[in-house]
Design a protein around this motif. Structure first.
Motif, PDB file in Angstrom:
ATOM      1  N   LEU A  43       0.951  -0.980   0.163  1.00 25.09           N
ATOM      2  CA  LEU A  43      -0.226   0.178  -0.782  1.00 25.09           C
ATOM      3  C   LEU A  43       0.847   0.856  -0.310  1.00 25.09           C
ATOM      4  O   LEU A  43       0.464   2.240  -0.729  1.00 25.09           O
ATOM      5  CB  LEU A  43      -0.894  -0.092   1.642  1.00 25.09           C
ATOM      6  N   VAL A  66      -0.238   4.666  -0.454  1.00 27.94           N
ATOM      7  CA  VAL A  66      -1.416   5.395   0.525  1.00 27.94           C
ATOM      8  C   VAL A  66      -0.495   4.852   2.442  1.00 27.94           C
ATOM      9  O   VAL A  66       1.014   4.039   2.510  1.00 27.94           O
ATOM     10  CB  VAL A  66      -1.901   3.638   0.905  1.00 27.94           C
ATOM     11  N   LEU A 112     -10.146   7.109   0.639  1.00 21.00           N
ATOM     12  CA  LEU A 112      -8.595   6.009   1.303  1.00 21.00           C
ATOM     13  C   LEU A 112      -9.368   4.332   1.586  1.00 21.00           C
ATOM     14  O   LEU A 112      -9.084   3.830   0.765  1.00 21.00           O
ATOM     15  CB  LEU A 112      -8.310   6.044   2.626  1.00 21.00           C
ATOM     16  N   GLN A 168      -9.978   3.487  -2.492  1.00 21.56           N
ATOM     17  CA  GLN A 168      -9.072   3.098  -3.129  1.00 21.56           C
ATOM     18  C   GLN A 168      -7.754   1.464  -2.101  1.00 21.56           C
ATOM     19  O   GLN A 168      -7.344   1.333  -3.358  1.00 21.56           O
ATOM     20  CB  GLN A 168      -7.740   4.451  -2.488  1.00 21.56           C
ATOM     21  N   ILE A 169      -8.256   1.737  -0.867  1.00 20.24           N
ATOM     22  CA  ILE A 169      -7.509   0.253  -0.322  1.00 20.24           C
ATOM     23  C   ILE A 169      -7.975  -0.517  -1.231  1.00 20.24           C
ATOM     24  O   ILE A 169      -6.820  -1.544  -1.823  1.00 20.24           O
ATOM     25  CB  ILE A 169      -7.332   0.467   0.775  1.00 20.24           C
TER      26      ILE A 169
END
Ligand code: TMP
Ligand code: ASP
Length: 250
Positions: A61, A66, A154, A157-158
């Motif tokens: 990540l 991230v 987030l 996205q993860i």
């Protein structure tokens, strides 16, 4: 032995202080709990497996941009992580209906969810981690509306990164839970762990609804071979060749 000051002992990890206030040690345990700790047990080797899987995923990540709390992994069960103030929300992303979503809504297990569902639960054991609405988050002042929006972005996205990664491992990422923390600059960092304790992972090579389960549902529902399933996730995540079955297993 770890002689550092113990800051907190949770169900699956112990946190220790270091000489640097910005860094803490997170030590992964073999202890397992389910149903808000009503069920307790031990999954042999889980601490090492979950630390190794989380390390791999946090590194992945980070490489994808991230920000996480992970710094490095100095021993098989120990991560050095950045000190954060944990946001009291459990952020759950669901790609396929399972677990509490099915129990609470009657949606059949296995129903694809597109776009993925993002849910917020109150991280509060005394209350049994209830499902929240954005108004409840506001009333309880658990996070600012802009932070909730950021957490949602987030989380998705993860999910994109992890779904693709697990797919390459022959594993379907059904759902998972994330926790986030705020650093000294009030920036959100991904925290806690990502492991078979916190994800539902289904083996794409199996169609049987019990045999395909590679995560903590094996422990929750007494499906057996919990250790084996965790080890197989690790082997796939690390890209190690899969162990061929021994003569006694064939
Ligand atoms: P659920 O279907 O039971 O709500 O769980 C959704 C996901 O969150 C699943 O991947 C397991 C994970 N989870 C945790 O990591 N911790 C928890 O305490 C619970 C209830 C679920
Ligand atoms: N970790 C949670 C507990 O023990 C629940 C779960 O993962 O099912 O309370």
């Amino acid at each position: 032995m770890n002689t550092n000051q113990k800051l907190y002992e949770g169900k699956a990890k112990i946190l220790y202080a270091t000489d640097d206030a910005d860094i803490i040690l997170s030590v992964f345990k073999d202890d397992a709990t389910a149903f808000n700790a009503q069920k307790r047990g031990t999954i042999r080797g889980k601490g090492e497996v979950n630390c190794a899987i989380s390390t791999h995923l946090f590194r992945l990540l980070e490489a994808e941009g991230v920000r996480t709390h992970w710094i490095d992994t100095p021993s098989p069960t120990t991560m050095r992580v950045r000190t954060v103030t944990i946001v009291p929300l459990e952020v759950v992303v669901r790609n396929i209906a399972a677990g509490s979503l099915c129990r609470q809504t009657g949606l059949p297990v296995g129903t694809p969810l597109s776009p993925p569902l993002v849910e917020f639960y109150y991280k509060n054991d005394d209350l049994g981690d209830p499902l929240l609405t954005s108004d409840r988050i506001r009333i309880l002042n658990l996070a600012a509306p802009s932070q909730v929006e950021q957490l949602q972005t987030l989380a998705l996205q993860i999910n994109n990164i992890l779904t693709k990664f697990f797919d390459q491992c022959g594993i379907t990422l059904v759902d998972f839970k994330l926790e986030f923390g705020l650093d000294g600059k009030q920036s959100l960092l991904l925290a806690d762990e990502i492991s078979p304790d916190t994800c539902r992972l289904w083996d794409q090579a199996e169609t049987d609804p019990e045999r395909r389960v590679m995560d903590k549902d094996r422990f929750r529902h007494d499906l057996g071979d919990v250790e084996g399933a965790y080890q197989r996730v690790l082997a796939r995540v690390l890209g190690a060749p899969l162990r061929s079955p021994s003569a006694s297993e064939v």
